[in-house]
Design an enzyme around this catalytic site. Structure first.
Site, PDB file in Angstrom:
ATOM      1  N   ASP A   1       0.535  -1.523  -0.005  1.00  9.41           N
ATOM      2  CA  ASP A   1       0.117  -0.008   0.236  1.00  9.41           C
ATOM      3  C   ASP A   1       0.896   1.337   0.121  1.00  9.41           C
ATOM      4  O   ASP A   1       0.544   2.216   0.837  1.00  9.41           O
ATOM      5  CB  ASP A   1      -1.063   0.038   1.249  1.00  9.41           C
ATOM      6  CG  ASP A   1      -2.060  -1.277   1.118  1.00  9.41           C
ATOM      7  OD1 ASP A   1      -1.757  -1.890   0.168  1.00  9.41           O
ATOM      8  OD2 ASP A   1      -2.773  -1.153   2.178  1.00  9.41           O
TER       9      ASP A   1
ATOM     10  N   ASP B   1      -4.487  -0.621  -1.956  1.00  8.31           N
ATOM     11  CA  ASP B   1      -5.878  -0.517  -1.065  1.00  8.31           C
ATOM     12  C   ASP B   1      -6.809   0.022  -2.177  1.00  8.31           C
ATOM     13  O   ASP B   1      -6.499   1.101  -2.554  1.00  8.31           O
ATOM     14  CB  ASP B   1      -5.399   0.184   0.097  1.00  8.31           C
ATOM     15  CG  ASP B   1      -6.512   0.009   1.406  1.00  8.31           C
ATOM     16  OD1 ASP B   1      -6.896  -1.214   1.464  1.00  8.31           O
ATOM     17  OD2 ASP B   1      -6.803   0.994   1.898  1.00  8.31           O
TER      18      ASP B   1
ATOM     19  N   HIS C   1     -10.652   0.696  -2.569  1.00  7.34           N
ATOM     20  CA  HIS C   1     -12.237   0.964  -1.951  1.00  7.34           C
ATOM     21  C   HIS C   1     -13.162   1.666  -3.073  1.00  7.34           C
ATOM     22  O   HIS C   1     -12.769   2.575  -3.480  1.00  7.34           O
ATOM     23  CB  HIS C   1     -12.271   1.353  -0.678  1.00  7.34           C
ATOM     24  CG  HIS C   1     -11.359   0.968   0.306  1.00  7.34           C
ATOM     25  ND1 HIS C   1     -11.225  -0.184   0.778  1.00  7.34           N
ATOM     26  CD2 HIS C   1     -10.510   1.684   1.291  1.00  7.34           C
ATOM     27  CE1 HIS C   1     -10.464  -0.487   1.757  1.00  7.34           C
ATOM     28  NE2 HIS C   1      -9.847   0.783   1.963  1.00  7.34           N
TER      29      HIS C   1
ATOM     30  N   HIS D   1     -17.442   3.037   0.902  1.00  7.58           N
ATOM     31  CA  HIS D   1     -17.036   1.654   1.231  1.00  7.58           C
ATOM     32  C   HIS D   1     -17.315   1.791   3.080  1.00  7.58           C
ATOM     33  O   HIS D   1     -17.389   2.809   3.723  1.00  7.58           O
ATOM     34  CB  HIS D   1     -15.554   1.703   1.318  1.00  7.58           C
ATOM     35  CG  HIS D   1     -15.096   0.419   1.730  1.00  7.58           C
ATOM     36  ND1 HIS D   1     -14.266   0.125   2.793  1.00  7.58           N
ATOM     37  CD2 HIS D   1     -15.057  -0.964   1.132  1.00  7.58           C
ATOM     38  CE1 HIS D   1     -14.220  -1.371   3.025  1.00  7.58           C
ATOM     39  NE2 HIS D   1     -14.560  -1.712   1.920  1.00  7.58           N
TER      40      HIS D   1
ATOM     41  N   HIS E   1     -10.538   7.014   1.889  1.00  2.00           N
ATOM     42  CA  HIS E   1      -9.176   6.789   1.259  1.00  2.00           C
ATOM     43  C   HIS E   1      -9.119   5.871   0.458  1.00  2.00           C
ATOM     44  O   HIS E   1     -10.249   4.917   0.220  1.00  2.00           O
ATOM     45  CB  HIS E   1      -8.179   6.501   2.549  1.00  2.00           C
ATOM     46  CG  HIS E   1      -8.546   5.157   3.157  1.00  2.00           C
ATOM     47  ND1 HIS E   1      -9.710   4.827   3.918  1.00  2.00           N
ATOM     48  CD2 HIS E   1      -8.172   4.042   2.887  1.00  2.00           C
ATOM     49  CE1 HIS E   1      -9.499   3.671   4.210  1.00  2.00           C
ATOM     50  NE2 HIS E   1      -8.649   2.998   3.557  1.00  2.00           N
TER      51      HIS E   1
ATOM     52  N   LYS F   1      -7.228  -4.846  -2.752  1.00  2.00           N
ATOM     53  CA  LYS F   1      -7.855  -5.494  -1.779  1.00  2.00           C
ATOM     54  C   LYS F   1      -8.941  -4.317  -1.232  1.00  2.00           C
ATOM     55  O   LYS F   1      -8.239  -3.209  -1.440  1.00  2.00           O
ATOM     56  CB  LYS F   1      -6.887  -5.981  -0.860  1.00  2.00           C
ATOM     57  CG  LYS F   1      -5.891  -4.923  -0.255  1.00  2.00           C
ATOM     58  CD  LYS F   1      -4.945  -5.358   0.635  1.00  2.00           C
ATOM     59  CE  LYS F   1      -4.049  -4.239   1.416  1.00  2.00           C
ATOM     60  NZ  LYS F   1      -4.728  -3.091   2.163  1.00  2.00           N
TER      61      LYS F   1
ATOM     62  N   CYS G   1      -1.942  -2.770   7.643  1.00  2.00           N
ATOM     63  CA  CYS G   1      -1.953  -3.673   6.520  1.00  2.00           C
ATOM     64  C   CYS G   1      -0.636  -4.621   6.353  1.00  2.00           C
ATOM     65  O   CYS G   1      -0.705  -5.610   6.158  1.00  2.00           O
ATOM     66  CB  CYS G   1      -2.115  -2.803   5.129  1.00  2.00           C
ATOM     67  SG  CYS G   1      -3.885  -2.466   5.020  1.00  2.00           S
TER      68      CYS G   1
HETATM   69  C1  VGL Z   1      -4.691   0.702   5.784  1.00  2.00           C
HETATM   70  C2  VGL Z   1      -6.253   1.572   7.220  1.00  2.00           C
HETATM   71  C3  VGL Z   1      -7.206   1.385   6.279  1.00  2.00           C
HETATM   72  C4  VGL Z   1      -3.122   0.204   5.572  1.00  2.00           C
HETATM   73  C5  VGL Z   1      -5.663   0.521   4.825  1.00  2.00           C
HETATM   74  O1  VGL Z   1      -2.716   0.207   4.369  1.00  2.00           O
HETATM   75  O2  VGL Z   1      -2.612  -0.014   6.485  1.00  2.00           O
HETATM   76  N1  VGL Z   1      -4.806   1.083   7.091  1.00  2.00           N
HETATM   77  N2  VGL Z   1      -6.858   0.944   4.894  1.00  2.00           N
HETATM   78 ZN    ZN Z   2      -8.308   1.026   3.422  1.00  2.00          ZN
END
Ligand code: VGL
Ligand code: ZN
Length: 200
Positions: free
Chosen positions: A12, A50, A52, A56, A84, A109, A154
């Site tokens: 990510d 990431d 979404h 979401h 985000h 994801k 993550c």
């Molecule tokens: C993440 C919070 C929400 C991450 C992703 O990449 O750690 N954290 N979505």
């Molecule tokens: Zn996320």
């Protein structure tokens, strides 16, 4: 160069997790140069993204709740985040300096509206696979080094799931950054308990 059974998993490294982004991780952009250089040591490189849909279920705005509050989902507690990494937005794009060209596989994801997915291997219901475990196994990969954002979410969930799947897992913390100190401390304990090697 590492052995052929080793892979680098870059979690990510996206604009929204870097300074100026919607869910900015302090120093998130500082690790990009180091990750780019580190890629040259690995024959297998995977990126996660990431990804979404708007509205979401992990977004506080979808619940009229405060960001960083916790709600109960069918699959357990879920932190509610600022909006985000909305699919196709500038924030969902990889950091512009990241060597995306070096990736052989990009795993998206969190694309299902009703379930979040911190882990690169399973969604937050802990049973729905992303397919990455099968991909790595079919390629004969046995050892994983993980870097990226965020260490406490993550990266942590991905590392623990990978260890549960039987991969040897190293998290290189010098090339990771965390969202918060308390969740980082908890993540460090959880990763150690799962047999993940955490080192600089
Ligand atoms: C993440 C919070 C929400 C991450 C992703 O990449 O750690 N954290 N979505
Ligand atoms: Zn996320």
């Amino acid at each position: 160069m590492r052995d052929a059974d080793e892979a680098l998993i870059v979690i990510d490294v996206q604009n929204d997790f870097c300074p100026g982004g919607r869910l900015a991780v302090t120093g998130g952009d500082e690790i990009v140069g180091g990750i780019n250089a580190f890629m040259d040591e690995f024959g297998v490189v995977v990126l996660t993204q990431d990804w979404h849909p708007a509205g979401h279920s992990s977004f506080a705005s979808s619940h009229r709740a405060e960001p960083f509050s916790v709600t109960q989902m069918q699959y357990g507690p879920q932190v509610l985040w600022p909006d985000h990494c909305v699919q196709g937005s500038e924030g969902s794009a990889f950091h512009p300096s990241l060597r995306v060209d070096r990736a052989q596989m990009i795993v998206r994801k969190g694309f299902r509206a009703e379930v979040d997915s911190y882990s690169a291997f399973f969604e937050n219901d802990h049973v729905t696979p992303t397919g990455l475990g099968g991909y790595l196994s079919e390629r004969g990969v046995k050892r994983l080094t993980m870097v990226g954002l965020a260490t406490d979410y993550c990266v942590n969930f991905s590392a623990v799931d990978a260890a549960k799947l039987g991969f040897d897992v190293v998290v290189k913390t010098a090339l990771c950054r965390a969202i918060a100190d308390d969740s980082l401390a908890e993540a460090m304990n959880g990763m150690a308990a799962a047999g993940v090697s955490v080192n600089g």
